[in-house]
Design a protein around this motif. Structure first.
Motif, PDB file in Angstrom:
ATOM      1  N   VAL A  60       0.734  -1.294   0.059  1.00 51.00           N
ATOM      2  CA  VAL A  60       0.137   0.050   0.074  1.00 51.00           C
ATOM      3  C   VAL A  60       0.806   1.407  -0.115  1.00 51.00           C
ATOM      4  O   VAL A  60       0.393   2.453  -0.102  1.00 51.00           O
ATOM      5  CB  VAL A  60      -1.025   0.012   1.175  1.00 51.00           C
ATOM      6  CG1 VAL A  60      -2.130  -1.172   1.027  1.00 51.00           C
ATOM      7  CG2 VAL A  60      -0.083   0.006   2.524  1.00 51.00           C
ATOM      8  N   GLY A  61       2.106   1.005  -0.089  1.00 49.74           N
ATOM      9  CA  GLY A  61       3.026   2.130   0.045  1.00 49.74           C
ATOM     10  C   GLY A  61       2.748   3.462  -1.219  1.00 49.74           C
ATOM     11  O   GLY A  61       2.932   4.273  -0.929  1.00 49.74           O
ATOM     12  N   ALA A  62       3.150   2.848  -2.311  1.00 46.12           N
ATOM     13  CA  ALA A  62       2.607   3.643  -3.390  1.00 46.12           C
ATOM     14  C   ALA A  62       1.406   4.324  -3.504  1.00 46.12           C
ATOM     15  O   ALA A  62       1.319   5.488  -3.716  1.00 46.12           O
ATOM     16  CB  ALA A  62       2.745   2.961  -4.749  1.00 46.12           C
ATOM     17  N   TRP A  63       0.220   3.652  -3.000  1.00 50.89           N
ATOM     18  CA  TRP A  63      -0.909   4.256  -2.850  1.00 50.89           C
ATOM     19  C   TRP A  63      -0.957   5.432  -1.689  1.00 50.89           C
ATOM     20  O   TRP A  63      -1.416   6.533  -1.995  1.00 50.89           O
ATOM     21  CB  TRP A  63      -2.095   3.276  -2.512  1.00 50.89           C
ATOM     22  CG  TRP A  63      -3.430   3.892  -2.264  1.00 50.89           C
ATOM     23  CD1 TRP A  63      -4.231   4.302  -3.151  1.00 50.89           C
ATOM     24  CD2 TRP A  63      -3.997   4.302  -0.970  1.00 50.89           C
ATOM     25  NE1 TRP A  63      -5.347   4.710  -2.736  1.00 50.89           N
ATOM     26  CE2 TRP A  63      -5.093   4.726  -1.241  1.00 50.89           C
ATOM     27  CE3 TRP A  63      -3.491   4.172   0.360  1.00 50.89           C
ATOM     28  CZ2 TRP A  63      -6.064   5.461  -0.343  1.00 50.89           C
ATOM     29  CZ3 TRP A  63      -4.462   4.605   1.402  1.00 50.89           C
ATOM     30  CH2 TRP A  63      -5.642   5.123   1.200  1.00 50.89           C
ATOM     31  N   LEU A  64      -0.180   4.991  -0.544  1.00 50.48           N
ATOM     32  CA  LEU A  64       0.037   6.151   0.510  1.00 50.48           C
ATOM     33  C   LEU A  64       0.916   7.288   0.139  1.00 50.48           C
ATOM     34  O   LEU A  64       0.228   8.285   0.311  1.00 50.48           O
ATOM     35  CB  LEU A  64       0.768   5.505   1.455  1.00 50.48           C
ATOM     36  CG  LEU A  64       0.737   6.081   2.820  1.00 50.48           C
ATOM     37  CD1 LEU A  64      -0.605   6.527   3.368  1.00 50.48           C
ATOM     38  CD2 LEU A  64       1.539   5.502   3.836  1.00 50.48           C
ATOM     39  N   THR A  65       1.810   7.061  -1.006  1.00 48.43           N
ATOM     40  CA  THR A  65       2.555   8.191  -1.283  1.00 48.43           C
ATOM     41  C   THR A  65       1.671   9.269  -2.295  1.00 48.43           C
ATOM     42  O   THR A  65       1.947  10.178  -2.067  1.00 48.43           O
ATOM     43  CB  THR A  65       3.793   7.719  -1.995  1.00 48.43           C
ATOM     44  OG1 THR A  65       4.594   6.889  -1.017  1.00 48.43           O
ATOM     45  CG2 THR A  65       4.841   8.577  -2.543  1.00 48.43           C
ATOM     46  N   ALA A  66       0.832   8.282  -3.123  1.00 49.75           N
ATOM     47  CA  ALA A  66       0.087   9.257  -3.942  1.00 49.75           C
ATOM     48  C   ALA A  66      -1.197   9.802  -3.210  1.00 49.75           C
ATOM     49  O   ALA A  66      -1.271  11.089  -3.672  1.00 49.75           O
ATOM     50  CB  ALA A  66      -0.474   8.110  -4.957  1.00 49.75           C
ATOM     51  N   VAL A  67      -1.402   9.182  -2.120  1.00 51.63           N
ATOM     52  CA  VAL A  67      -2.621  10.113  -1.582  1.00 51.63           C
ATOM     53  C   VAL A  67      -2.045  11.409  -0.804  1.00 51.63           C
ATOM     54  O   VAL A  67      -2.763  12.445  -0.743  1.00 51.63           O
ATOM     55  CB  VAL A  67      -3.216   9.102  -0.230  1.00 51.63           C
ATOM     56  CG1 VAL A  67      -4.251   9.911   0.333  1.00 51.63           C
ATOM     57  CG2 VAL A  67      -3.996   8.052  -1.216  1.00 51.63           C
ATOM     58  N   ILE A  68      -1.009  10.999  -0.229  1.00 54.92           N
ATOM     59  CA  ILE A  68      -0.257  12.269   0.694  1.00 54.92           C
ATOM     60  C   ILE A  68       0.282  13.328  -0.479  1.00 54.92           C
ATOM     61  O   ILE A  68      -0.342  14.401  -0.284  1.00 54.92           O
ATOM     62  CB  ILE A  68       1.278  11.644   1.542  1.00 54.92           C
ATOM     63  CG1 ILE A  68       0.276  10.830   2.434  1.00 54.92           C
ATOM     64  CG2 ILE A  68       1.724  12.740   1.869  1.00 54.92           C
ATOM     65  CD1 ILE A  68       1.703  10.178   3.294  1.00 54.92           C
ATOM     66  N   SER A  69       0.855  13.074  -1.776  1.00 50.46           N
ATOM     67  CA  SER A  69       1.170  13.953  -2.639  1.00 50.46           C
ATOM     68  C   SER A  69      -0.217  14.768  -3.187  1.00 50.46           C
ATOM     69  O   SER A  69      -0.083  15.904  -3.280  1.00 50.46           O
ATOM     70  CB  SER A  69       1.789  13.311  -3.812  1.00 50.46           C
ATOM     71  OG  SER A  69       2.954  12.915  -3.424  1.00 50.46           O
ATOM     72  N   PHE A  70      -1.217  13.808  -3.187  1.00 48.37           N
ATOM     73  CA  PHE A  70      -2.417  14.538  -3.926  1.00 48.37           C
ATOM     74  C   PHE A  70      -2.975  15.576  -2.811  1.00 48.37           C
ATOM     75  O   PHE A  70      -3.435  16.441  -3.091  1.00 48.37           O
ATOM     76  CB  PHE A  70      -3.546  13.443  -4.098  1.00 48.37           C
ATOM     77  CG  PHE A  70      -4.630  14.038  -4.551  1.00 48.37           C
ATOM     78  CD1 PHE A  70      -5.189  14.455  -5.564  1.00 48.37           C
ATOM     79  CD2 PHE A  70      -5.975  14.007  -3.454  1.00 48.37           C
ATOM     80  CE1 PHE A  70      -6.388  15.316  -5.656  1.00 48.37           C
ATOM     81  CE2 PHE A  70      -7.155  14.427  -3.600  1.00 48.37           C
ATOM     82  CZ  PHE A  70      -7.316  14.934  -4.945  1.00 48.37           C
ATOM     83  N   LEU A  71      -3.124  15.213  -1.667  1.00 50.49           N
ATOM     84  CA  LEU A  71      -3.733  15.848  -0.488  1.00 50.49           C
ATOM     85  C   LEU A  71      -2.582  17.500  -0.415  1.00 50.49           C
ATOM     86  O   LEU A  71      -3.034  18.396  -0.207  1.00 50.49           O
ATOM     87  CB  LEU A  71      -3.568  15.374   0.802  1.00 50.49           C
ATOM     88  CG  LEU A  71      -4.659  14.198   0.882  1.00 50.49           C
ATOM     89  CD1 LEU A  71      -4.399  13.571   2.348  1.00 50.49           C
ATOM     90  CD2 LEU A  71      -6.054  14.884   0.838  1.00 50.49           C
ATOM     91  N   ILE A  72      -1.375  17.340  -0.427  1.00 48.86           N
ATOM     92  CA  ILE A  72      -0.557  18.532  -0.493  1.00 48.86           C
ATOM     93  C   ILE A  72      -0.791  19.143  -1.571  1.00 48.86           C
ATOM     94  O   ILE A  72      -0.743  20.504  -1.679  1.00 48.86           O
ATOM     95  CB  ILE A  72       0.899  17.850  -0.433  1.00 48.86           C
ATOM     96  CG1 ILE A  72       1.199  17.296   1.059  1.00 48.86           C
ATOM     97  CG2 ILE A  72       1.738  19.124  -0.631  1.00 48.86           C
ATOM     98  CD1 ILE A  72       2.527  16.471   1.204  1.00 48.86           C
ATOM     99  N   LEU A  73      -0.869  18.491  -2.997  1.00 52.71           N
ATOM    100  CA  LEU A  73      -1.079  19.346  -4.169  1.00 52.71           C
ATOM    101  C   LEU A  73      -2.349  20.105  -4.067  1.00 52.71           C
ATOM    102  O   LEU A  73      -2.419  21.244  -4.542  1.00 52.71           O
ATOM    103  CB  LEU A  73      -1.065  18.161  -5.396  1.00 52.71           C
ATOM    104  CG  LEU A  73      -1.516  19.044  -6.871  1.00 52.71           C
ATOM    105  CD1 LEU A  73      -0.001  19.282  -7.324  1.00 52.71           C
ATOM    106  CD2 LEU A  73      -2.162  17.885  -7.500  1.00 52.71           C
ATOM    107  N   SER A  74      -3.316  19.397  -3.573  1.00 53.39           N
ATOM    108  CA  SER A  74      -4.687  20.164  -3.649  1.00 53.39           C
ATOM    109  C   SER A  74      -4.533  21.272  -2.576  1.00 53.39           C
ATOM    110  O   SER A  74      -5.315  22.510  -2.914  1.00 53.39           O
ATOM    111  CB  SER A  74      -5.756  19.231  -2.867  1.00 53.39           C
ATOM    112  OG  SER A  74      -5.734  18.101  -3.757  1.00 53.39           O
ATOM    113  N   ALA A  75      -3.833  21.290  -1.333  1.00 49.55           N
ATOM    114  CA  ALA A  75      -3.806  22.336  -0.633  1.00 49.55           C
ATOM    115  C   ALA A  75      -2.967  23.614  -1.229  1.00 49.55           C
ATOM    116  O   ALA A  75      -3.262  24.620  -1.129  1.00 49.55           O
ATOM    117  CB  ALA A  75      -2.977  21.886   0.684  1.00 49.55           C
TER     118      ALA A  75
END
Length: 122
Positions: A60-75
């Motif tokens: 789930v690491g790649a998914w976790l990295t993508a989710v964190i990146s998406f949240l930061i990008l959205s902010a």
């Protein structure tokens, strides 16, 4: 300056095309900002790339990295683009009040006529 404000805050097809091109160019700035924030997270909690994280054998690491990146990008997009744009648009081009609908105005007029007693039945 007024012309520039009108260009930035009011849209048509040409302005939309220019905005799209500027958005593509700005993507590298946003990506670099996300990288900096991910590096800061990495300084606090270890590596910012969680791709090798696999609890119980589930990767789930790649998914976790993508989710964190998406949240930061959205902010970053919200606080650096959307909020300032909305504030500038409200300041320089305030919305006009919609006014009273015609049916409500007619009912108000009828009510006022009935209240004054100037209404006569045929």
């Amino acid at each position: 300056m007024t012309g520039f404000k009108n260009f930035v805050l009011r849209g048509n097809l040409v302005e939309l095309a220019v905005a799209f091109i500027m958005g593509l160019a700005f993507a590298s700035v946003v990506t670099a900002t996300v990288t900096v924030i991910m590096d800061l997270i990495g300084k606090v909690g270890g590596t910012p790339d969680y791709s090798s994280y696999a609890p119980g054998g589930v990767h789930v690491g790649a998914w976790l990295t993508a989710v964190i990146s998406f949240l930061i990008l959205s902010a970053v997009v919200y606080f650096l683009i959307v909020k300032p744009y909305t504030a500038a648009k409200t300041r320089y081009f305030p919305e006009e009040s919609p006014g009273e609908p015609a049916d409500i105005a007619l009912l108000t007029e009828i009510r006022d006529l009935l209240a004054t007693g100037r209404y006569s039945q045929p």
